[in-house]
Each structure stands twice: as structure tokens, then as C-alpha cells.
Enzyme design. Structure first.
Site, short mmCIF file in Angstrom:
data_model
loop_
_atom_site.label_atom_id
_atom_site.label_comp_id
_atom_site.label_asym_id
_atom_site.label_seq_id
_atom_site.Cartn_x
_atom_site.Cartn_y
_atom_site.Cartn_z
N PRO A 64 -29.78 18.80 -20.80
CG PRO A 64 -31.75 19.93 -20.58
CD PRO A 64 -31.22 18.60 -20.84
CD GLU A 65 -23.97 18.48 -17.92
OE1 GLU A 65 -23.26 18.73 -16.93
OE2 GLU A 65 -23.50 18.07 -18.99
#
Length: 267
Positions: A2-3
Site C-alpha cells: 500500500p501507498e
DNA sequence: ACGCAGACCTGTACGC
DNA sequence: TGCGTACAGGTCTGCG
């Protein structure tokens, strides 16, 4: 995995579902999560859940006074799920917070995720500039870059300057800004920096609106999938046509990581 | 200061 | 079916 947009999505979901819940017990099932010793938690209230960089932060309160902040870094495959059945067992379950209602579960296939325990709010992410904050102006962006000669794609992944960008959004942002990923960061002119600043905020906001990008591992706290993968212009599209010009998307390795770009419309 | 390789882990996809 | 290789959203450490 995840960013920033994916972590923001998870934090918002959890904020709605676990704020105000009381922690009865924490069970850590994977010793890799014990590198920092957890404080005694029984009776602590989850008073707030928010995102800082790529981390999900849980503010834990005793007698209405914040005592600890738990910083969960999901790394590549970490997920935080709320489950009504406290006894549920699912593959790769690494930690379980038994709450006064249901459980908060940390699931992580590759086991890169981390738990960090902070006693002071200031210790969560010192020096970080959030890309969506008003502080990030073109002028500030230029200051952060300084005289770094790193390729701009590589520079965007550095978390000690600007926090939250990762491999997907770095490629997407540079495409949106019409900037080639190989360019030396310090060589960008004022107009390009302005475009980069705009593109960064625009791409991240759009991704957050769509609850992030879903690949095999990412799910938000309700197990709902994001939809931003339908909006990707370059990431994972090598060999396919550019969605903006007649060019073809290419893949190139920079710092041992894939970069995707269109050499026709990114200069 | 930088780039690069390798490490940390597990899983999937693909070629033979 | 099985085996080998490449690759995956992140980040750290050590070497040159």
C-alpha cells in the site's frame, strides 16, 4: 503494497469502525512483530485512527489521556481487518486485538509489516512533508529536491523528504506531469516542478476517491476492493498503448524496481 | 551524496 | 506434475 491512498482508505475505514473501542487483549502470533516490546494494553481505548505517510496510526488512551501511538506499517502485504467473530482464524494472521466488540486483525502474507510503539506524538514521523498538505507548494518541492541528482522517479520514492509515494504512484505522477523518470531531479525547471506538484496532488486525490488500487493483496478494512486500477495510465501496462498519445508504454528498471513510462509524451 | 546488490519473507505466474 | 526463474505495492544495511 500500500501507498498513501491505500493506507488512507484503511485508516478511514478503521476510524469509523474501531474508534472508541476498548482493547481487552493483544495477541501477537508472529515473533517478527515483537522487535519493539508492546506496552501493557488491557483497558486502553482506541481514541483515534489516522494515516501518517504510509503508516496507520492508532492513538491509545488511558483515562482519556493519550499514552501510546501504535504505528502499523503494512509494507507489501499487510492488511488490517475488523472481524465480529473474535475467534476467527484466517491464513497469515499475525496479530489479534481482542476488543470489547469483535477483533482487529493484522494479516500479512510476506511478514514485512511492522508495529512501532511511540510515546510521543512528535515521534511518529519527524521531518515528513505530506504531499497533500498545503505545505507542499512548488517552492517547497524545489527546496526538498535541493541539488539531488537522483533520477526523479527514484527521488519520489524517498520517504525522508516526501512521505507516501510508492512505485505505482511515482510512475503515474510522472506520466501525468509529462516528465521522463530518468531526469535528474535538480534539472527540472520551475514549470516542471509546478506540474509535478499539481500532478502529485491530483493523482493521489483521485486514487483516494477510488479507495486505492487493488492487486491481489490489497483490501481495505471491510474487505472491499479499491477501483483505482481502472485508472492506471502506465503502471503494469508495458507493451500497451499510451492512453494519452500514440506512444507505447515501456518498462525500465531503476534502482531494482520497475518504472513504467511513455517516451513519446514524457520528456 | 549516490547507485547497486542483497536481505528480509511468501506467493504467483510462466517456461520447459 | 514438477522444477527453475522472475517478479511483487517497501525499506534497510553494507559496499564502493
Amino acid at each position: 503494497m500500500p501507498e498513501l491512498p491505500e493506507v488512507e482508505t484503511v485508516a478511514r475505514q478503521l476510524s469509523a469502525r474501531v474508534e472508541g473501542r476498548v482493547i481487552r487483549r493483544l495477541t501477537i502470533l508472529d515473533d517478527l512483530l515483537r522487535r519493539e516490546t508492546p506496552p501493557p494494553l488491557a483497558g486502553a481505548v482506541i481514541s483515534s485512527v489516522f494515516r501518517a505517510g504510509k503508516q496507520v496510526i492508532f492513538e491509545l488512551t488511558h483515562d482519556r489521556r493519550p499514552q501510546w501511538w501504535l504505528a502499523v506499517h503494512l509494507r507489501m502485504t499487510g492488511r488490517l481487518l475488523v472481524h465480529e467473530n473474535p475467534r476467527v482464524s484466517i491464513p497469515h494472521l499475525r496479530a489479534r486485538f481482542r476488543l470489547d466488540q469483535g477483533s482487529l486483525l493484522f494479516v500479512d502474507t510476506r511478514r514485512f509489516g511492522t508495529f512501532g510503539w511511540r510515546e510521543r506524538h512528535e515521534d511518529i514521523l519527524p521531518n515528513a512533508v505530506e504531499p497533500l498538505s498545503r505545505r507542499l507548494t512548488p517552492r517547497r518541492f524545489r527546496q526538498l529536491i535541493g541539488n539531488s541528482r537522483s533520477p526523479i522517479k527514484t527521488w519520489l520514492l524517498r520517504q525522508d523528504r516526501l512521505v507516501g509515494l510508492g512505485n505505482i504512484y511515482a510512475s503515474e505522477i510522472l506520466h501525468e506531469a509529462h516528465i521522463a523518470p530518468q531526469r535528474h531531479a535538480c534539472d527540472l525547471d520551475d514549470e516542471e516542478i509546478a506540474n509535478l506538484t499539481r500532478a502529485t496532488k491530483k493523482i493521489l486525490r483521485r486514487a483516494i476517491r477510488n479507495c486505492g488500487t487493488t492487486f491481489s493483496d490489497f483490501q481495505d478494512a471491510d474487505g472491499v476492493e479499491g477501483s483505482y486500477q481502472n485508472y492506471l495510465f502506465v503502471y503494469g501496462r508495458d507493451g500497451e498503448g499510451c492512453r494519452r498519445c500514440d506512444g507505447t508504454i515501456e518498462r525500465e528498471v531503476q534502482q531494482q524496481r520497475s518504472t513504467f513510462y511513455c517516451r513519446r509524451c514524457q520528456h
